[in-house]
Design a protein around this motif. Structure first.
Motif, PDB file in Angstrom:
ATOM      1  N   LEU A 119      24.143 -32.652 -36.140  1.00 28.57           N
ATOM      2  CA  LEU A 119      23.078 -31.906 -37.438  1.00 28.57           C
ATOM      3  C   LEU A 119      23.584 -30.638 -38.315  1.00 28.57           C
ATOM      4  CD1 LEU A 119      19.501 -32.378 -35.740  1.00 28.57           C
ATOM      5  CD2 LEU A 119      20.675 -34.259 -36.826  1.00 28.57           C
ATOM      6  N   GLU A 120      23.884 -29.388 -37.819  1.00 25.53           N
ATOM      7  CA  GLU A 120      24.053 -28.650 -38.777  1.00 25.53           C
ATOM      8  C   GLU A 120      25.963 -27.897 -38.587  1.00 25.53           C
ATOM      9  OE1 GLU A 120      22.204 -25.332 -36.821  1.00 25.53           O
ATOM     10  OE2 GLU A 120      19.741 -26.169 -36.804  1.00 25.53           O
ATOM     11  N   GLY A 121      26.283 -28.998 -37.920  1.00 19.49           N
ATOM     12  CA  GLY A 121      28.232 -28.194 -38.375  1.00 19.49           C
ATOM     13  C   GLY A 121      28.429 -27.570 -37.126  1.00 19.49           C
ATOM     14  N   GLY A 122      30.041 -26.405 -37.465  1.00 18.66           N
ATOM     15  CA  GLY A 122      30.756 -25.887 -36.273  1.00 18.66           C
ATOM     16  C   GLY A 122      31.018 -26.405 -35.107  1.00 18.66           C
ATOM     17  N   LEU A 123      31.491 -27.688 -35.326  1.00 20.17           N
ATOM     18  CA  LEU A 123      32.290 -27.946 -33.736  1.00 20.17           C
ATOM     19  C   LEU A 123      33.953 -27.774 -34.266  1.00 20.17           C
ATOM     20  CD1 LEU A 123      30.148 -31.087 -33.596  1.00 20.17           C
ATOM     21  CD2 LEU A 123      30.440 -29.116 -32.221  1.00 20.17           C
ATOM     22  N   PRO A 124      34.924 -27.692 -33.773  1.00 20.22           N
ATOM     23  CA  PRO A 124      35.511 -27.462 -33.451  1.00 20.22           C
ATOM     24  C   PRO A 124      36.570 -28.964 -34.610  1.00 20.22           C
ATOM     25  CG  PRO A 124      35.515 -27.782 -31.426  1.00 20.22           C
ATOM     26  CD  PRO A 124      34.040 -28.156 -32.140  1.00 20.22           C
ATOM     27  N   ASP A 125      38.034 -28.535 -35.232  1.00 20.77           N
ATOM     28  CA  ASP A 125      38.523 -29.132 -36.533  1.00 20.77           C
ATOM     29  C   ASP A 125      38.232 -30.795 -35.536  1.00 20.77           C
ATOM     30  OD1 ASP A 125      38.616 -26.686 -37.556  1.00 20.77           O
ATOM     31  OD2 ASP A 125      40.278 -26.062 -37.755  1.00 20.77           O
ATOM     32  N   ASP A 126      39.007 -30.894 -33.911  1.00 28.48           N
ATOM     33  CA  ASP A 126      39.325 -32.362 -34.330  1.00 28.48           C
ATOM     34  C   ASP A 126      37.766 -32.823 -34.384  1.00 28.48           C
ATOM     35  OD1 ASP A 126      38.354 -31.233 -31.881  1.00 28.48           O
ATOM     36  OD2 ASP A 126      39.923 -31.533 -30.731  1.00 28.48           O
ATOM     37  N   TYR A 127      36.943 -32.508 -34.074  1.00 25.95           N
ATOM     38  CA  TYR A 127      35.529 -33.449 -33.707  1.00 25.95           C
ATOM     39  C   TYR A 127      35.010 -34.670 -34.586  1.00 25.95           C
ATOM     40  CZ  TYR A 127      30.439 -35.028 -34.452  1.00 25.95           C
ATOM     41  OH  TYR A 127      29.403 -35.969 -35.015  1.00 25.95           O
ATOM     42  N   GLU A 128      35.908 -34.678 -36.369  1.00 22.37           N
ATOM     43  CA  GLU A 128      35.795 -35.811 -36.720  1.00 22.37           C
ATOM     44  C   GLU A 128      36.503 -36.984 -36.811  1.00 22.37           C
ATOM     45  OE1 GLU A 128      35.640 -36.521 -41.313  1.00 22.37           O
ATOM     46  OE2 GLU A 128      34.908 -35.203 -40.864  1.00 22.37           O
ATOM     47  N   ALA A 129      37.750 -36.617 -36.296  1.00 21.34           N
ATOM     48  CA  ALA A 129      38.492 -37.755 -36.451  1.00 21.34           C
ATOM     49  C   ALA A 129      38.299 -38.007 -34.928  1.00 21.34           C
ATOM     50  CB  ALA A 129      40.200 -37.082 -36.309  1.00 21.34           C
ATOM     51  N   GLU A 130      37.944 -37.013 -33.684  1.00 20.55           N
ATOM     52  CA  GLU A 130      38.568 -37.598 -32.169  1.00 20.55           C
ATOM     53  C   GLU A 130      37.353 -38.694 -32.073  1.00 20.55           C
ATOM     54  OE1 GLU A 130      40.951 -37.894 -30.522  1.00 20.55           O
ATOM     55  OE2 GLU A 130      42.261 -37.262 -32.141  1.00 20.55           O
ATOM     56  N   ILE A 131      35.622 -37.780 -32.542  1.00 15.94           N
ATOM     57  CA  ILE A 131      34.643 -38.482 -32.220  1.00 15.94           C
ATOM     58  C   ILE A 131      33.970 -39.087 -33.610  1.00 15.94           C
ATOM     59  CG2 ILE A 131      32.792 -36.947 -31.076  1.00 15.94           C
ATOM     60  CD1 ILE A 131      33.820 -35.443 -29.372  1.00 15.94           C
ATOM     61  N   LEU A 132      33.885 -38.210 -33.972  1.00 13.06           N
ATOM     62  CA  LEU A 132      32.700 -38.634 -35.081  1.00 13.06           C
ATOM     63  C   LEU A 132      32.868 -40.176 -35.525  1.00 13.06           C
ATOM     64  CD1 LEU A 132      30.248 -38.443 -36.553  1.00 13.06           C
ATOM     65  CD2 LEU A 132      31.207 -37.100 -38.155  1.00 13.06           C
ATOM     66  N   GLU A 133      34.373 -40.039 -36.616  1.00 13.79           N
ATOM     67  CA  GLU A 133      34.512 -41.496 -36.715  1.00 13.79           C
ATOM     68  C   GLU A 133      34.632 -42.773 -35.741  1.00 13.79           C
ATOM     69  OE1 GLU A 133      35.266 -41.781 -40.345  1.00 13.79           O
ATOM     70  OE2 GLU A 133      34.775 -40.045 -40.987  1.00 13.79           O
ATOM     71  N   PRO A 134      35.570 -42.809 -34.320  1.00 14.43           N
ATOM     72  CA  PRO A 134      35.236 -42.780 -33.470  1.00 14.43           C
ATOM     73  C   PRO A 134      33.354 -44.384 -32.914  1.00 14.43           C
ATOM     74  CG  PRO A 134      36.504 -42.073 -32.469  1.00 14.43           C
ATOM     75  CD  PRO A 134      36.074 -41.369 -33.902  1.00 14.43           C
ATOM     76  N   PHE A 135      32.773 -42.904 -33.227  1.00 11.61           N
ATOM     77  CA  PHE A 135      31.203 -43.202 -33.167  1.00 11.61           C
ATOM     78  C   PHE A 135      30.955 -44.159 -34.586  1.00 11.61           C
ATOM     79  CE2 PHE A 135      26.984 -42.656 -33.890  1.00 11.61           C
ATOM     80  CZ  PHE A 135      26.374 -43.393 -31.974  1.00 11.61           C
ATOM     81  N   LYS A 136      31.297 -43.676 -35.042  1.00 11.03           N
ATOM     82  CA  LYS A 136      31.248 -44.484 -36.706  1.00 11.03           C
ATOM     83  C   LYS A 136      31.875 -46.165 -36.475  1.00 11.03           C
ATOM     84  CE  LYS A 136      31.871 -42.414 -40.483  1.00 11.03           C
ATOM     85  NZ  LYS A 136      31.618 -41.136 -41.249  1.00 11.03           N
ATOM     86  N   ASP A 137      32.853 -46.135 -36.018  1.00 13.80           N
ATOM     87  CA  ASP A 137      32.937 -47.224 -36.106  1.00 13.80           C
ATOM     88  C   ASP A 137      32.402 -48.209 -34.600  1.00 13.80           C
ATOM     89  OD1 ASP A 137      35.375 -47.497 -38.044  1.00 13.80           O
ATOM     90  OD2 ASP A 137      36.201 -46.717 -36.202  1.00 13.80           O
TER      91      ASP A 137
END
Length: 354
Positions: free
Chosen positions: A248-266
């Motif tokens: 919710l608040e952010g602060g995760l490592p740089d690879d979070y968006e590409a490696e975890i968030l985008e695949p989850f959104k897919d």
């Protein structure tokens, strides 16, 4: 013995949504035809207090409701709660148009074992007249709803532990149907008739399809934002609480968006598409005019746009408060952040206006 699943109340009630991860509590008022949010409170639930929409620990749930009440600063004492659609059996039966409510109740009680596969002493029932049978004004359609008493009583007990009085027990799908009138003005276009609301909570995703304002199809599946939390937890070796907060608040490592968030959104888009395919295959419909994303997971940035691009149907994120005024006791930012997950709570609070 009939429950108060459809009981009408003219007094103001708090809408108390008991989900698998949190308590969400809303108080609404109405003046000059416009609604106002008078109070709002949200409180996380201890782990496993509610599992797959069933209350495991009513003391923990009651304690969380009490904390949400304190946060909301409401003075209301009457509450409306809902049971999950999967725990309710509904059936439309025909009865004589001239029968009184008492006569209908007596006949339903006598004939109920035809419709309900549980011992009647274990069941809470209620009914609501829907209107004349098409082509036969001597008969009316009556909606019968039945639920195990234990399911209802655990919710009522939790409410009472928090110091509230349980005034209404509703069904989640009917709450969403009531809230639909708050979403409808946000749907652009002249002929928007068939609308899919995909509510993605922590552990459960529910598709409700509306046609001309009425639910015509419901499907639940085990899927939700908890999967994203668990992947964050696994990838970065942090606790469940830390993962939920970081999501919710952010602060995760740089690879979070590409490696975890985008695949989850897919994956979310695939779940929406699959749910719609189930609907098309079991009805005469082969498309919908709009997809409305609801539930906490729908707040993920860019998700509605991704759904629209991949599925080819206009998509928005639900905001039941778009045309409401907000009272001065309410934390406006928190309400805005949580808005997509508050359709059930709003639908419950709208019982004040029945």
């Amino acid at each position: 013995m009939l429950a108060n699943l459809f009981k009408k109340k003219n007094k103001a009630v708090l809408g108390v949504d008991i989900s698998s991860t949190s308590i969400k509590l809303i108080e609404l008022s109405q003046q000059n035809g416009r609604m106002q949010v008078e109070a709002y409170g949200r409180e996380p639930l201890p782990e496993n207090a509610v599992v797959e929409q069933a209350i495991n620990d009513e003391e923990a749930v009651g304690g969380a409701i009490k904390k949400a009440l304190q946060r909301s600063r409401t003075s209301q004492k009457l509450a409306a709660v809902a049971v999950a659609g999967s725990s309710v059996i509904t059936k439309v039966i025909q009865m004589g148009a001239g029968m009184s409510d008492d006569e209908m109740e007596n006949q339903i009680t006598v004939e109920a074992d035809q419709y309900i596969p549980y011992p009647l002493e274990e069941v809470a029932m209620d009914f609501e007249t829907q209107g004349p049978v098409e082509g036969n004004d001597q008969q009316v359609d009556v909606l019968l709803a039945a639920c195990r008493k234990e399911t209802v009583e655990l919710r009522e007990d939790s409410i009472e532990i928090a110091g509230l009085e349980s005034s209404v027990v509703d069904v989640e799908a009917y709450c969403v149907e009531r809230s639909y009138e708050l979403i409808q003005p946000q749907l652009e276009g002249d002929e928007v008739e068939t609308v899919a609301i995909m509510d993605i909570g922590a552990t459960m995703a529910t598709l409700n399809v509306f046609n001309k304002g009425k639910i015509i199809y419901t499907r639940e599946q085990m899927f939700g934002g908890q999967q994203l939390t668990e992947e964050i937890q696994r990838r970065y070796g942090i606790s469940s609480e830390e993962a939920a907060k970081a999501k919710l608040e952010g602060g995760l490592p740089d690879d979070y968006e590409a490696e975890i968030l985008e695949p989850f959104k897919d994956t979310v888009v695939q779940q929406v598409s699959r749910s719609l395919q189930f609907f098309y295959s079991s009805s005469q419909f082969n498309d919908v005019d709009y997809v409305v994303l609801a539930g906490g997971t729908s707040s993920l940035e860019g998700l509605a746009q991704l759904v629209q691009e991949k599925i080819g149907t206009p998509a928005i994120v639900a905001n039941p408060f778009a045309n409401m005024t907000i009272g001065n006791k309410v934390n406006t930012q928190q309400l805005a952040n949580d808005a997509p997950g508050l359709l059930v709570a709003c639908g419950l609070a709208m019982r004040s206006f029945d």
